[in-house]
Write an enzyme that holds these catalytic residues in place. Sequence first.
Site, PDB file in Angstrom:
ATOM      1  N   TYR A 141       0.851  -1.191   0.000  1.00  0.00           N
ATOM      2  CA  TYR A 141       0.000   0.000   0.000  1.00  0.00           C
ATOM      3  C   TYR A 141       0.883   1.236   0.000  1.00  0.00           C
ATOM      4  O   TYR A 141       1.883   1.301   0.719  1.00  0.00           O
ATOM      5  CB  TYR A 141      -0.899   0.027   1.240  1.00  0.00           C
ATOM      6  CG  TYR A 141      -1.706   1.300   1.363  1.00  0.00           C
ATOM      7  CD1 TYR A 141      -2.983   1.375   0.810  1.00  0.00           C
ATOM      8  CD2 TYR A 141      -1.181   2.438   1.983  1.00  0.00           C
ATOM      9  CE1 TYR A 141      -3.716   2.552   0.888  1.00  0.00           C
ATOM     10  CE2 TYR A 141      -1.910   3.619   2.061  1.00  0.00           C
ATOM     11  CZ  TYR A 141      -3.167   3.665   1.512  1.00  0.00           C
ATOM     12  OH  TYR A 141      -3.903   4.827   1.577  1.00  0.00           O
ATOM     13  N   GLU A 153      -3.225   7.518  -4.338  1.00  0.00           N
ATOM     14  CA  GLU A 153      -3.166   6.244  -3.619  1.00  0.00           C
ATOM     15  C   GLU A 153      -2.967   5.098  -4.603  1.00  0.00           C
ATOM     16  O   GLU A 153      -3.652   5.039  -5.629  1.00  0.00           O
ATOM     17  CB  GLU A 153      -4.470   6.039  -2.842  1.00  0.00           C
ATOM     18  CG  GLU A 153      -4.485   4.781  -1.984  1.00  0.00           C
ATOM     19  CD  GLU A 153      -5.836   4.571  -1.284  1.00  0.00           C
ATOM     20  OE1 GLU A 153      -5.891   4.728  -0.060  1.00  0.00           O
ATOM     21  OE2 GLU A 153      -6.821   4.272  -1.981  1.00  0.00           O
TER      22      GLU A 153
END
Lengths: 368, 289
Positions: free
Chosen positions: A100, A185
């Site tokens: 992530y 993101e």
Amino acid sequence: MKLFEYMGKDLFREHGIPLPEGRVATTPEEVQGAAAEIGPVVIKSQVLAGKRGKAGGISFADPPEEAREEAERILQMEIGGYPVECVLVESKIQIDREYYLSITIDGALRSPVVLASLEGGMDIEEVPEELIVKYPLDVSIGLKPFAAREICRRLGLKGTEAKEFGAILVKLYRLFCARDAELVEINPLVVSGDRLLAADAKVTIDDDALFRQKDLPVVEERTDLEKKANELGLAYVELEGDIAVMANGAGMAMATLDMIDYYGGKPANFLDAGGGAGVEQTARALELLLATEPRVIMINIFGGITRCDDVANAFATVKKEKGIDMPVVFRLVGTNEEEGRKILEETGVDAYPTMQESAQKAAELASS
Amino acid sequence: MAIFIDEKTRVMVQGITGNQGSFHTRQMLAYGTNIVAGVSPGKGGQEVEGVPVYDTAEAACEEQKPDASVLFVPAAFALDGALEALNAGMKVITPITEGIPVQDAAHLITNARTRGAVVVGPNTFGIVSSGKCKIGIMPNQFYVPGPVGVVARSGTLSYEIVANLKDAGYGTSTVVGLGGDRIVGLDFVDVLAQFEADGETELIVMVGEIGGTAEEEAARYIEKHVSKPVLAYLAGKSAPPGKRMGHAGAIIERGKGTFQAKVEALEAVGVKVAELPFQVPQLAKEILG
């Protein structure tokens, strides 16, 4: 402004962030054609809603005929209230691990912050805090290679993987700055053999910076009314009740809704007409409220940069030109209050001196 | 005493020749603010309400020695103007402007910290030390000297509460507008620390709203460092999640920034939270008598 995944990936490509091979398609035929070129594919619905996978909006397919059938199904879907208008057809990649990575604005730190974790693929809110590296950035320094090295060290990444991760991070920050993003993101950032690939892209652009990001595609998430209001320079949010509300200042507008709610009324909207709106703008705001055909209109003005006489003049003009049939509860104090009240009196509407009296009255009128 | 600004503060108005700039210069002068200079590129040599106008901040500084600046400058040019003020040596910079890009705000605030300057805002109504100096756009008549220090995220809502306090006989020491944006120069904690040390302030009133974690951080700070009584009113109880309620910062995102969480955090450290704005003076009365 939230961007669709494929738009976010276009920005990633511009900045050299590695991606799986992919094409955007709007018809099953295009999807089949793309799959014939790419091989085994994943077809991803392009909507702004989350949880696309769970909703059935992401599907693996091989051979191209199957891709076509799956595309037919997905292109008819509606996910989170959004119809699927196009899909992203991407090469199916080998997934060894999922990481992530994001950069966002942290209000408490007053700076951008990097969030990174070796536990990717799920919502970052579900990842335990101790498994997330949080690294605030000083905007006067930016994100230099030393910061990338430190973030990799904290994550426990080594060797080529650390180098690639660091390179992606530096590029991601460049994109973040160049495009006035609030959020970039990558979730998941996939380890595929000896490569790192951005399998998803979530990019949100700062609405206040759109004036200098004119070459970006426009993504419309607002309702027609909200859009119209925003074009007038007003903050507007549609709600479900029957008391239309106009107040000046966001806090005042919120407090007005809270107070109507407290007295048992149901607000139809949030409308902040503040920020020094003049006669013309206030009149347009009123017309917008009228068009929603509420049972009652409540106007709560505490003049500061907004002048009471401007609001009263706007009301008088709209009342004269368009007619206002429903009851109006007015509260008017602050800058140029005297002048404002005089103008209101001439239209036959009295202003209440306090917010609670007016909110109570509005709730009463709506329920009668 | 008072916090951040007082009767000695020399104020410069950037964007003084514009509509809002000139209107609020008149209002600030009427309040008694010591406005010594205005800045408006290309308008140097003019006067607004008797205040000399300069082309640049440095020119204004050479002749008038201001130490605080207030900006009525469009969002696209606000960073430039604010950095100009910072570079010219201003110690308090107040951008009234709404809609400044968030990365611009981050740059301004980072630079201000390095130089030891305070940024009030952006997207603020300003700051007023009652009876001494008003920098901003709040309506003059409600700011009379008294023992209550007010710190607020929202302008009009703070006017409402200050007016309610005044009607009940309580004046204010200083009223600070933090600003409604995602990134602002001051947070509750910075201002609470000042009020705690201020001899004139006996009671602190916080006006908060949904979104972010500033109220929760304030609660943690109050528990350890604030001995004076604190009251709060929070807006947005009935706001739906995921919707930006006017202010860029007023949004419940991913379950964070809810009304309930803030009330719980504040009440847990002994802060009384008023349910409606007009209850603030009633609670103040219980404390101040």
